[in-house]
Write a protein that holds these residues in place. Structure first.
Motif, PDB file in Angstrom:
ATOM      1  N   ILE A 153       0.858  -1.188   0.000  1.00 49.69           N
ATOM      2  CA  ILE A 153       0.000   0.000   0.000  1.00 49.69           C
ATOM      3  C   ILE A 153       0.888   1.230   0.000  1.00 49.69           C
ATOM      4  N   ASP A 154       0.629   2.122  -0.928  1.00 52.92           N
ATOM      5  CA  ASP A 154       1.418   3.336  -1.075  1.00 52.92           C
ATOM      6  C   ASP A 154       0.715   4.471  -0.341  1.00 52.92           C
ATOM      7  N   ILE A 155       1.261   4.851   0.820  1.00 53.41           N
ATOM      8  CA  ILE A 155       0.618   5.905   1.606  1.00 53.41           C
ATOM      9  C   ILE A 155       0.717   7.266   0.927  1.00 53.41           C
ATOM     10  N   ASN A 156       1.618   7.387  -0.045  1.00 51.96           N
ATOM     11  CA  ASN A 156       1.753   8.664  -0.751  1.00 51.96           C
ATOM     12  C   ASN A 156       0.780   8.788  -1.918  1.00 51.96           C
ATOM     13  N   SER A 157       0.121   7.691  -2.264  1.00 53.62           N
ATOM     14  CA  SER A 157      -0.838   7.702  -3.354  1.00 53.62           C
ATOM     15  C   SER A 157      -2.197   8.132  -2.811  1.00 53.62           C
ATOM     16  N   ALA A 158      -2.783   9.168  -3.406  1.00 51.19           N
ATOM     17  CA  ALA A 158      -4.081   9.666  -2.941  1.00 51.19           C
ATOM     18  C   ALA A 158      -5.173   8.646  -3.210  1.00 51.19           C
ATOM     19  N   HIS A 159      -5.087   7.927  -4.303  1.00 50.98           N
ATOM     20  CA  HIS A 159      -6.108   6.957  -4.677  1.00 50.98           C
ATOM     21  C   HIS A 159      -5.437   5.733  -5.271  1.00 50.98           C
ATOM     22  N   ALA A 160      -6.100   4.619  -5.138  1.00 52.96           N
ATOM     23  CA  ALA A 160      -5.603   3.399  -5.777  1.00 52.96           C
ATOM     24  C   ALA A 160      -5.672   3.575  -7.285  1.00 52.96           C
ATOM     25  N   GLU A 161      -4.806   2.891  -7.985  1.00 51.19           N
ATOM     26  CA  GLU A 161      -4.809   2.965  -9.447  1.00 51.19           C
ATOM     27  C   GLU A 161      -6.102   2.412 -10.027  1.00 51.19           C
ATOM     28  N   ALA A 162      -6.674   1.427  -9.362  1.00 51.51           N
ATOM     29  CA  ALA A 162      -7.924   0.821  -9.836  1.00 51.51           C
ATOM     30  C   ALA A 162      -9.016   1.128  -8.809  1.00 51.51           C
ATOM     31  N   SER A 163     -10.125   1.645  -9.298  1.00 56.43           N
ATOM     32  CA  SER A 163     -11.230   1.981  -8.406  1.00 56.43           C
ATOM     33  C   SER A 163     -12.144   0.773  -8.220  1.00 56.43           C
ATOM     34  N   LEU A 164     -13.016   0.869  -7.227  1.00 54.35           N
ATOM     35  CA  LEU A 164     -13.984  -0.189  -6.985  1.00 54.35           C
ATOM     36  C   LEU A 164     -14.885  -0.369  -8.200  1.00 54.35           C
ATOM     37  N   SER A 165     -15.285   0.729  -8.830  1.00 54.56           N
ATOM     38  CA  SER A 165     -16.155   0.593 -10.012  1.00 54.56           C
ATOM     39  C   SER A 165     -15.424  -0.118 -11.150  1.00 54.56           C
ATOM     40  N   GLN A 166     -14.140   0.128 -11.325  1.00 60.18           N
ATOM     41  CA  GLN A 166     -13.378  -0.588 -12.351  1.00 60.18           C
ATOM     42  C   GLN A 166     -13.308  -2.074 -12.026  1.00 60.18           C
ATOM     43  N   GLY A 167     -13.100  -2.391 -10.756  1.00 61.54           N
ATOM     44  CA  GLY A 167     -13.053  -3.792 -10.347  1.00 61.54           C
ATOM     45  C   GLY A 167     -14.384  -4.491 -10.563  1.00 61.54           C
ATOM     46  N   LEU A 168     -15.487  -3.815 -10.205  1.00 65.71           N
ATOM     47  CA  LEU A 168     -16.813  -4.402 -10.404  1.00 65.71           C
ATOM     48  C   LEU A 168     -17.116  -4.581 -11.887  1.00 65.71           C
ATOM     49  N   ARG A 169     -16.701  -3.617 -12.703  1.00 66.74           N
ATOM     50  CA  ARG A 169     -16.903  -3.724 -14.153  1.00 66.74           C
ATOM     51  C   ARG A 169     -16.132  -4.929 -14.701  1.00 66.74           C
ATOM     52  N   GLN A 170     -14.906  -5.104 -14.234  1.00 72.85           N
ATOM     53  CA  GLN A 170     -14.102  -6.252 -14.665  1.00 72.85           C
ATOM     54  C   GLN A 170     -14.761  -7.553 -14.202  1.00 72.85           C
ATOM     55  N   LEU A 171     -15.314  -7.539 -12.990  1.00 77.54           N
ATOM     56  CA  LEU A 171     -16.011  -8.704 -12.467  1.00 77.54           C
ATOM     57  C   LEU A 171     -17.174  -9.089 -13.379  1.00 77.54           C
ATOM     58  N   GLN A 172     -17.888  -8.102 -13.882  1.00 81.57           N
ATOM     59  CA  GLN A 172     -18.979  -8.372 -14.825  1.00 81.57           C
ATOM     60  C   GLN A 172     -18.476  -9.094 -16.060  1.00 81.57           C
ATOM     61  N   HIS A 173     -17.319  -8.692 -16.550  1.00 81.91           N
ATOM     62  CA  HIS A 173     -16.785  -9.254 -17.793  1.00 81.91           C
ATOM     63  C   HIS A 173     -16.248 -10.666 -17.638  1.00 81.91           C
ATOM     64  N   ILE A 174     -15.760 -11.005 -16.463  1.00 76.60           N
ATOM     65  CA  ILE A 174     -15.086 -12.307 -16.320  1.00 76.60           C
ATOM     66  C   ILE A 174     -15.956 -13.380 -15.682  1.00 76.60           C
ATOM     67  N   THR A 175     -17.163 -13.013 -15.237  1.00 80.83           N
ATOM     68  CA  THR A 175     -18.012 -14.012 -14.581  1.00 80.83           C
ATOM     69  C   THR A 175     -19.171 -14.419 -15.474  1.00 80.83           C
ATOM     70  N   HIS A 176     -19.656 -15.622 -15.233  1.00 79.15           N
ATOM     71  CA  HIS A 176     -20.817 -16.131 -15.949  1.00 79.15           C
ATOM     72  C   HIS A 176     -22.042 -16.001 -15.063  1.00 79.15           C
ATOM     73  N   SER A 177     -23.204 -16.013 -15.663  1.00 78.11           N
ATOM     74  CA  SER A 177     -24.458 -15.950 -14.924  1.00 78.11           C
ATOM     75  C   SER A 177     -24.498 -17.049 -13.870  1.00 78.11           C
ATOM     76  N   GLY A 178     -24.940 -16.700 -12.661  1.00 77.11           N
ATOM     77  CA  GLY A 178     -25.033 -17.677 -11.589  1.00 77.11           C
ATOM     78  C   GLY A 178     -23.797 -17.757 -10.713  1.00 77.11           C
ATOM     79  N   THR A 179     -22.775 -16.993 -11.050  1.00 79.50           N
ATOM     80  CA  THR A 179     -21.548 -17.000 -10.261  1.00 79.50           C
ATOM     81  C   THR A 179     -21.803 -16.397  -8.885  1.00 79.50           C
ATOM     82  N   GLU A 180     -21.191 -16.977  -7.874  1.00 78.51           N
ATOM     83  CA  GLU A 180     -21.238 -16.384  -6.535  1.00 78.51           C
ATOM     84  C   GLU A 180     -20.108 -15.375  -6.437  1.00 78.51           C
ATOM     85  N   CYS A 181     -20.463 -14.112  -6.246  1.00 80.53           N
ATOM     86  CA  CYS A 181     -19.479 -13.028  -6.182  1.00 80.53           C
ATOM     87  C   CYS A 181     -19.410 -12.487  -4.763  1.00 80.53           C
ATOM     88  N   ILE A 182     -18.221 -12.464  -4.220  1.00 76.89           N
ATOM     89  CA  ILE A 182     -17.997 -11.908  -2.893  1.00 76.89           C
ATOM     90  C   ILE A 182     -17.105 -10.691  -3.066  1.00 76.89           C
TER      91      ILE A 182
END
Length: 172
Positions: A40-69
């Motif tokens: 974790i970079d304490i000097n970085s104001a924000h992570a390079e990847a946002s939660l919305s980017q991660g969720l969008r990627q999750l949509q692309h890599i999962t199939h219907s019926g997948t259990e997402c945590i």
């Protein structure tokens, strides 16, 4: 026998562990998570990847019926995240594990506390008014997240990071 994979978002960006039926895959995901925590970079104001980017990627890599945590501090949970969670919840089983530091809930009333990032120091006071304001902001956020999860039929698990992990998951 289930396939397990995951995404880890951190100050370095996003890492994807492709789903597989293997203990090695689970271990690789856990190692990636541990590495992200250590870097974790304490000097970085924000992570390079946002939660919305991660969720969008999750949509692309999962199939219907997948259990997402989704395990997150929900720091950058915004309307874009809400839209993506809505779409995910229509075709997937979704659970949100919201990680909360006890200091997010309630700041201790302290005068002249010194904070440091390892390089710079700053002295601040936390008076009763500041404490009440911060607590109300936390309550508002909690109510908004709870309402979102109810509306989308998403399981919400609030995880106090100061509590043992076994309080939240079955480790057997």
């Amino acid at each position: 026998g289930d396939r397990v994979g995951g995404l880890v978002l951190g100050s370095y960006g996003m890492r994807e562990i492709r789903p597989a039926r293997s203990h090695k895959t689970v271990n690789r995901w856990l190692q990636t998570l541990a590495n992200a925590n250590r870097t974790i970079d304490i000097n970085s104001a924000h992570a390079e990847a946002s939660l919305s980017q991660g969720l969008r990627q999750l949509q692309h890599i999962t199939h219907s019926g997948t259990e997402c945590i989704v395990i997150s501090d929900c720091y950058d949970l915004d309307t874009d995240c809400e839209k993506i969670l809505h779409q995910l919840s229509r075709t997937h089983s979704v659970a949100l594990y919201w990680l909360i530091d006890p200091l997010e809930k309630r700041l201790p009333p302290l005068e002249n506390i010194t904070l440091s990032d390892g390089d710079k120091k700053k002295t601040v006071s936390i008076d009763k008014r500041s404490q009440k304001k911060q607590y109300q902001q936390f309550i508002d956020k909690q109510q908004a997240i709870e309402a979102l999860c109810r509306r989308l039929a998403i399981e919400l698990v609030i995880v106090d990071v100061a509590s043992p992990l076994s309080d939240f998951v079955d480790v057997n």
